[in-house]
Design a protein around this motif. Structure first.
Motif, PDB file in Angstrom:
ATOM      1  N   TYR A 257       0.796  -1.218   0.000  1.00  0.00           N
ATOM      2  CA  TYR A 257       0.000   0.000   0.000  1.00  0.00           C
ATOM      3  C   TYR A 257       0.833   1.275   0.000  1.00  0.00           C
ATOM      4  O   TYR A 257       0.286   2.373   0.084  1.00  0.00           O
ATOM      5  N   GLY A 258       2.137   1.136  -0.087  1.00  0.00           N
ATOM      6  CA  GLY A 258       2.989   2.303  -0.094  1.00  0.00           C
ATOM      7  C   GLY A 258       3.518   2.612   1.290  1.00  0.00           C
ATOM      8  O   GLY A 258       2.938   2.211   2.313  1.00  0.00           O
ATOM      9  N   LEU A 259       4.595   3.332   1.331  1.00  0.00           N
ATOM     10  CA  LEU A 259       5.287   3.586   2.590  1.00  0.00           C
ATOM     11  C   LEU A 259       4.413   4.364   3.571  1.00  0.00           C
ATOM     12  O   LEU A 259       4.316   4.020   4.746  1.00  0.00           O
ATOM     13  N   ASP A 260       3.757   5.430   3.092  1.00  0.00           N
ATOM     14  CA  ASP A 260       2.982   6.277   3.998  1.00  0.00           C
ATOM     15  C   ASP A 260       1.782   5.554   4.582  1.00  0.00           C
ATOM     16  O   ASP A 260       1.588   5.516   5.797  1.00  0.00           O
ATOM     17  N   VAL A 261       0.947   4.991   3.690  1.00  0.00           N
ATOM     18  CA  VAL A 261      -0.257   4.300   4.155  1.00  0.00           C
ATOM     19  C   VAL A 261       0.111   3.057   4.960  1.00  0.00           C
ATOM     20  O   VAL A 261      -0.451   2.803   6.029  1.00  0.00           O
ATOM     21  N   GLY A 262       1.058   2.280   4.431  1.00  0.00           N
ATOM     22  CA  GLY A 262       1.460   1.063   5.119  1.00  0.00           C
ATOM     23  C   GLY A 262       2.061   1.335   6.487  1.00  0.00           C
ATOM     24  O   GLY A 262       1.787   0.634   7.458  1.00  0.00           O
ATOM     25  N   TRP A 263       2.887   2.387   6.563  1.00  0.00           N
ATOM     26  CA  TRP A 263       3.512   2.712   7.855  1.00  0.00           C
ATOM     27  C   TRP A 263       2.480   3.191   8.851  1.00  0.00           C
ATOM     28  O   TRP A 263       2.532   2.848  10.035  1.00  0.00           O
ATOM     29  N   LYS A 264       1.524   3.993   8.402  1.00  0.00           N
ATOM     30  CA  LYS A 264       0.484   4.480   9.310  1.00  0.00           C
ATOM     31  C   LYS A 264      -0.348   3.323   9.827  1.00  0.00           C
ATOM     32  O   LYS A 264      -0.708   3.271  11.008  1.00  0.00           O
ATOM     33  N   LEU A 265      -0.646   2.390   8.937  1.00  0.00           N
ATOM     34  CA  LEU A 265      -1.470   1.252   9.322  1.00  0.00           C
ATOM     35  C   LEU A 265      -0.732   0.336  10.278  1.00  0.00           C
ATOM     36  O   LEU A 265      -1.304  -0.189  11.241  1.00  0.00           O
ATOM     37  N   ALA A 266       0.536   0.117  10.011  1.00  0.00           N
ATOM     38  CA  ALA A 266       1.309  -0.849  10.786  1.00  0.00           C
ATOM     39  C   ALA A 266       2.222  -0.204  11.809  1.00  0.00           C
ATOM     40  O   ALA A 266       3.182  -0.811  12.260  1.00  0.00           O
ATOM     41  N   SER A 267       1.952   1.054  12.138  1.00  0.00           N
ATOM     42  CA  SER A 267       2.834   1.770  13.057  1.00  0.00           C
ATOM     43  C   SER A 267       2.881   1.081  14.422  1.00  0.00           C
ATOM     44  O   SER A 267       1.878   0.568  14.914  1.00  0.00           O
ATOM     45  N   ASP A 268       4.071   1.064  14.982  1.00  0.00           N
ATOM     46  CA  ASP A 268       4.246   0.437  16.289  1.00  0.00           C
ATOM     47  C   ASP A 268       3.665   1.325  17.377  1.00  0.00           C
ATOM     48  O   ASP A 268       3.905   2.533  17.404  1.00  0.00           O
TER      49      ASP A 268
END
Length: 303
Positions: A257-268
């Protein structure tokens, strides 16, 4: 009453297709289960939409523009299968063109793409036999020309493209419809596989493949393009799979899903299994909290 007879104390999820009536039915069941204390995680993730049904709709959307080629091959197969004499004559043509195949023509059910795949996969092996049959049987040509006509070289090209594409969906469907083994932990992998395949086809130099990939991707995005609308149990199943865990899912989501969306979704996020924050009003619920919520519910169920 049925749940008690079956010894089911809690209902985690119910898998149904995308019919609007099913949404109404699921809401009714949520209310009933909640009132009787049979729900799990407050029934937030009870409605699991059938992945096989969504895949079916994606494939149908991709096949819309090649219906003529399919119709021509289908009618050719039907014509030959209508009598033992025609089948015997076709087998002679197979021997004359030296086709080495133990399979024989099968007719599909036009509303079921998986049967259409099986029909096309067999028929394309006998393209030479069809051509020989066409030149030696005028009645075959005359009857088919009354409707869509006999399969052309262009039609067989379309058929081969379709077979190369449909085989992925056919094998995927067989995997997710397995009933002798757990399948929930492979749903996300299969969804991701479809996404990568469609992206590759959209970059193809073959205009027909590119067009088919674009049509399928449009339908794919309707169902799985927005990660926040997907049932989160798909992700939980990956986390509890000892081969992958949370770290893999975080990586996979960023890749897909891309770095921004993926990181927001999977943020620690720091969490305690005994103290889970309520994220119902947030735009996106971090994966840690989804998993923590699931873990707390499991612990409460055991106690």
């Amino acid at each position: 009453m049925c749940l008690k007879e079956w010894g089911i104390a809690k209902v985690f999820a119910i898998t149904v297709d995308n019919a609007s009536s099913n949404a109404t039915c699921i809401q009714f069941l949520k209310d009933r289960f909640s009132s009787r204390g049979c729900d799990f995680l407050k029934s937030k993730y009870m409605h699991m939409r059938c992945i096989a049904h969504k895949t079916n709709l994606i494939v149908k959307n991709g096949l819309e523009k090649v219906d003529l080629s399919v119709a021509r091959v289908r009618k050719a197969v039907r014509y030959i299968r209508q009598s033992p004499a025609r089948i015997a004559k076709f087998k002679e043509c197979i021997e004359l063109v030296n086709v080495d195949s133990k399979s024989m023509l099968c007719l599909d059910v036009s509303t079921r793409w998986n049967s259409t795949y099986l029909m096309l996969n067999v028929a394309q092996k006998f393209q030479g036999a069809f051509k020989l049959y066409e030149t030696t049987n005028p009645s075959y040509v005359n009857e088919l020309n009354e409707t869509d006509g006999v399969p052309t070289f262009w039609d067989w090209g379309n058929v081969r493209r379709m077979v190369d594409i449909l085989v992925h969906f056919y094998e995927l469907t067989l995997r997710i419809l397995g009933f002798l083994y757990v399948t929930s932990n492979i749903f996300y992998h299969e969804i991701s596989t479809i996404n990568y395949l469609l992206k590759d086809w959209m970059k193809s130099d073959d205009n027909e493949v590119k067009s088919m990939g674009e049509r399928m991707k449009d339908k794919y995005d309707n169902y799985w393009g927005n990660v926040h609308k997907m049932n989160k149990l798909i992700y939980v199943a990956i986390v509890v799979d000892p081969r992958y865990k949370l770290e893999y899912l975080e990586f996979a989501l960023r890749e897909e899903y891309g770095l921004d969306v993926g990181w927001k979704l999977a943020s620690d996020t720091t969490f305690s299994a005994l103290s889970v924050k309520d994220n119902s009003e947030k735009d996106a619920i971090p994966l840690d909290d989804w998993y923590a919520e699931y873990l707390v519910a499991c612990l409460q169920l055991k106690s």
